[in-house]
Write an enzyme that holds these catalytic residues in place. Structure first.
Site, PDB file in Angstrom:
ATOM      1  CG  ASN A  61      -5.042  -5.713  -0.500  1.00 21.06           C
ATOM      2  OD1 ASN A  61      -5.701  -5.988  -1.481  1.00 21.06           O
ATOM      3  ND2 ASN A  61      -5.251  -4.614   0.205  1.00 21.06           N
ATOM      4  CD  GLU A  63      -7.008  -4.807   4.707  1.00 23.02           C
ATOM      5  OE1 GLU A  63      -8.076  -4.656   5.337  1.00 23.02           O
ATOM      6  OE2 GLU A  63      -6.489  -3.896   4.036  1.00 23.02           O
ATOM      7  CB  CYS A  72       1.233  -6.014   0.233  1.00 23.54           C
ATOM      8  SG  CYS A  72       1.500  -4.726   1.448  1.00 23.54           S
ATOM      9  CD  GLU A  74       2.177  -4.651  -4.107  1.00 24.30           C
ATOM     10  OE1 GLU A  74       1.516  -5.116  -3.146  1.00 24.30           O
ATOM     11  OE2 GLU A  74       2.170  -3.452  -4.409  1.00 24.30           O
ATOM     12  CB  CYS A 112       4.614  -1.056   1.041  1.00 27.48           C
ATOM     13  SG  CYS A 112       4.878  -2.786   1.460  1.00 27.48           S
ATOM     14  CB  CYS A 115       5.867  -5.165  -1.615  1.00 24.71           C
ATOM     15  SG  CYS A 115       4.435  -5.798  -0.728  1.00 24.71           S
TER      16      CYS A 115
END
Ligand code: THU
Length: 157
Positions: A61, A63, A72, A74, A112, A115
């Site tokens: 991930n 940010e 993310c 994934e 999530c 994803c």
């Protein structure tokens, strides 16, 4: 009226019960957590995707100060994988996470919703189920496909 029930088959493995291929894919996802850029959440997620050409692509991930701009693990991994090998089908994705205490999460972290939606499209492109391995400290969940995590899938194409 009919009531419909959807069930999700999940295999819960001990880390010491995994076969070598799955153990090494999960090891790559765990390693990838160290490449997360997470100054805001301090929550490190790593993903490793095994492609049908034998390559393994990892992502973590990333940010950003403008929070929604982050990505993310994934999606970092699946977009990188398809941007690098557009002709290779996804075979398996492994996901691991290190919590804010610096230790691997006790229980697996499922992807999530965004994803899941991204991954299910690559599963459709693959033309076969893409296995999902969710790693935790004491247990690894194996799901037979991305679709099993997103049963009522939006699919416009
Ligand atoms: N995160 C992932 O990388 N994958 C998920 O499926 C859930 C959340 C990241 C996003 C953010 O950088 C951090 O974990 C905390 O939410």
């Amino acid at each position: 009226m009919k009531e419909l029930t959807i069930t999700i088959p999940i295999k819960a493995w001990g880390n010491d019960e995994l076969n070598n291929n799955d153990a090494s894919l999960i090891a790559k996802a765990r390693e990838a957590t160290s490449r997360a850029y997470v100054p805001y959440s301090k929550f490190h997620v790593g993903a490793a995707i095994l492609l049908d050409n034998g390559e393994i692509i990892t992502g973590a991930n990333q940010e950003n100060a403008a929070y929604p701009s982050g990505t993310c693990a994934e999606r970092t991994a699946c977009y990188y994988a398809h941007a690098t090998y557009p002709d290779a089908a996804f075979d398996t994705i492994a996901i691991a996470a290190t919590g804010t205490d610096g230790k691997e999460v006790e229980y697996p972290i499922p992807p999530c919703g965004a994803c899941r939606q991204a991954l299910v499209e690559y599963e459709k492109l693959a033309g076969h189920p893409v296995r999902v391995l969710l790693a935790g400290r004491d247990v690894v969940y194996e799901l037979p496909s991305v679709k099993s995590l997103l049963p009522l899938t939006f699919d416009s194409f």
